[in-house]
Design an enzyme around this catalytic site. Structure first.
Site, mmCIF file in Angstrom:
data_model
loop_
_atom_site.group_PDB
_atom_site.id
_atom_site.type_symbol
_atom_site.label_atom_id
_atom_site.label_comp_id
_atom_site.label_asym_id
_atom_site.label_seq_id
_atom_site.Cartn_x
_atom_site.Cartn_y
_atom_site.Cartn_z
ATOM 1 N N CYS A 160 0.877 -1.177 0.000
ATOM 2 C CA CYS A 160 0.000 0.000 0.000
ATOM 3 C C CYS A 160 0.912 1.224 0.000
ATOM 4 O O CYS A 160 1.601 1.477 0.990
ATOM 5 C CB CYS A 160 -0.893 -0.017 1.226
ATOM 6 N N CYS A 214 -4.364 6.739 -4.489
ATOM 7 C CA CYS A 214 -3.812 5.375 -4.393
ATOM 8 C C CYS A 214 -2.353 5.433 -4.849
ATOM 9 O O CYS A 214 -2.074 5.773 -6.008
ATOM 10 C CB CYS A 214 -4.616 4.421 -5.275
HETATM 11 N N1 LIG Z 1 -4.341 2.427 -1.367
HETATM 12 C C1 LIG Z 1 -3.174 1.617 -1.625
HETATM 13 C C2 LIG Z 1 -3.438 0.430 -2.493
HETATM 14 C C3 LIG Z 1 -3.915 -0.670 -1.680
HETATM 15 C C4 LIG Z 1 -4.086 -1.873 -2.523
HETATM 16 C C5 LIG Z 1 -5.318 -2.642 -2.129
HETATM 17 N N2 LIG Z 1 -6.523 -1.902 -2.437
HETATM 18 C C6 LIG Z 1 -5.354 -3.963 -2.855
HETATM 19 O O1 LIG Z 1 -4.592 -4.120 -3.811
HETATM 20 O O2 LIG Z 1 -6.124 -4.815 -2.447
HETATM 21 C C7 LIG Z 1 -2.018 2.427 -2.143
HETATM 22 O O3 LIG Z 1 -1.918 3.606 -1.779
HETATM 23 O O4 LIG Z 1 -1.174 1.866 -2.864
#
Ligand SMILES: N[C@H](CCC[C@H](N)C(=O)O)C(=O)O
Length: 281
Positions: free
Chosen positions: A77, A220
């Site tokens: 993450c 993200c």
């Molecule tokens: N918010 C996260 C991604 C989390 C990934 C998660 N949602 C998954 O792949 O299940 C980031 O900043 O990279």
């Protein structure tokens, strides 16, 4: 144990509850998914996109665990690991360079704790091969393949990401098309879904639907890295890439396939959970 200390942090509005288990497990491993669902609930709990756990590591300075708000554990993450590092530095566990063990490998982070707390994360290689995403296909790459009316690029930037370029991004209802991809049988582990518009030679605007949150998040990190990688590979942008999301900005730089993500991390408040009051579902 009826009370548990926690810290609430966010990276560009992608928000997390952090529990420090460095001195020992607080939430038993088999109870973590239900604990995360309860504590991330926006009404009955603290409310967050996910939960971070600080744990001892045999391979690095510290171990990073990330769970989505639905209780599913993900390998990495990007916004979360910057928030995790903010906590380590605040608590005196780390100074300017931190090596963190994650399920996506050991990552090195560089802290610049000046006027604003910033972290530069070596995110490792972005993987383009379909088998590394993974994608259920005989093709070597899932690169510009059509799903319905969408042209989809799938890569792994620590977790699986689909990238779709669009002209207009602000008024788009991203949920229906995102879910069509997120649950598609082509992706056995599911996939995060990014809609991207090119805003300049070094600038992208992105909206992301996240696996395991099952909704759009304000930012993200791994999605920003994935999208910048695909855009650079396609010649749409040059390095460094400024990624603009609803929650803030990130800078993505590359050394070949290796990506570096730089951005902030905000420690909003510290609190104490009354376990007996949480709704475990
Ligand atoms: N918010 C996260 C991604 C989390 C990934 C998660 N949602 C998954 O792949 O299940 C980031 O900043 O990279």
């Amino acid at each position: 144990m009826s009370k548990i200390k926690f810290v609430k942090l966010h990276g560009n509005g992608n928000d997390f509850v952090l529990v420090d288990e460095f001195s020992g497990t607080i939430i038993p491993e088999d109870r973590k998914p239900e604990f995360v669902r309860a504590v991330c609930h926006r009404r009955f709990g603290v409310g967050a996109d996910g939960a971070l756990f600080v744990q001892r590591s045999e391979k690095a300075d510290v171990r990073f665990r990330y769970f989505n708000s639905d209780g599913s554990e993900a390998e990495m993450c990007g916004n979360g690991i910057r928030c995790f590092t903010r906590y380590l530095v605040d608590e005196g566990y780390a100074n300017d360079i931190v090596k963190v063990e994650t399920l996506a490998g050991v990552l090195e982070l560089e802290v610049s704790n000046g006027e604003k707390f910033l972290v530069k994360v070596n995110m490792g290689r972005v993987r383009k091969r379909a088998e590394d995403v993974p994608v259920n296909t005989e093709k070597e790459f899932f690169w510009g393949e059509r799903i319905g009316s969408m042209e989809v690029y799938a890569v792994n930037s620590g977790v699986p990401h689909a990238v779709i370029f669009v002209d207009e991004i602000d008024h788009m209802d991203i949920i229906p098309p995102a879910r069509k991809i997120r649950y598609h049988e082509l992706f056995p582990h599911g996939i995060n879904v990014n809609f991207v518009s090119v805003a300049g030679e070094n600038e992208l605007r992105i909206r992301t639907y996240e696996r395991g949150v099952e909704d759009e998040t304000l930012s993200c990190g791994t999605g920003s890295v994935a999208s910048a990688f695909v855009a650079k590979e396609l010649g749409y942008v040059s390095d460094p890439v400024r990624v603009i999301t609803k929650g803030g900005e990130l800078i993505i730089e590359f050394d070949g396939d290796i990506a570096y993500m730089s951005g902030s991390a905000n420690r909003v408040f510290d609190g104490e959970l009354n376990l007996k009051e949480l709704r475990f579902v």
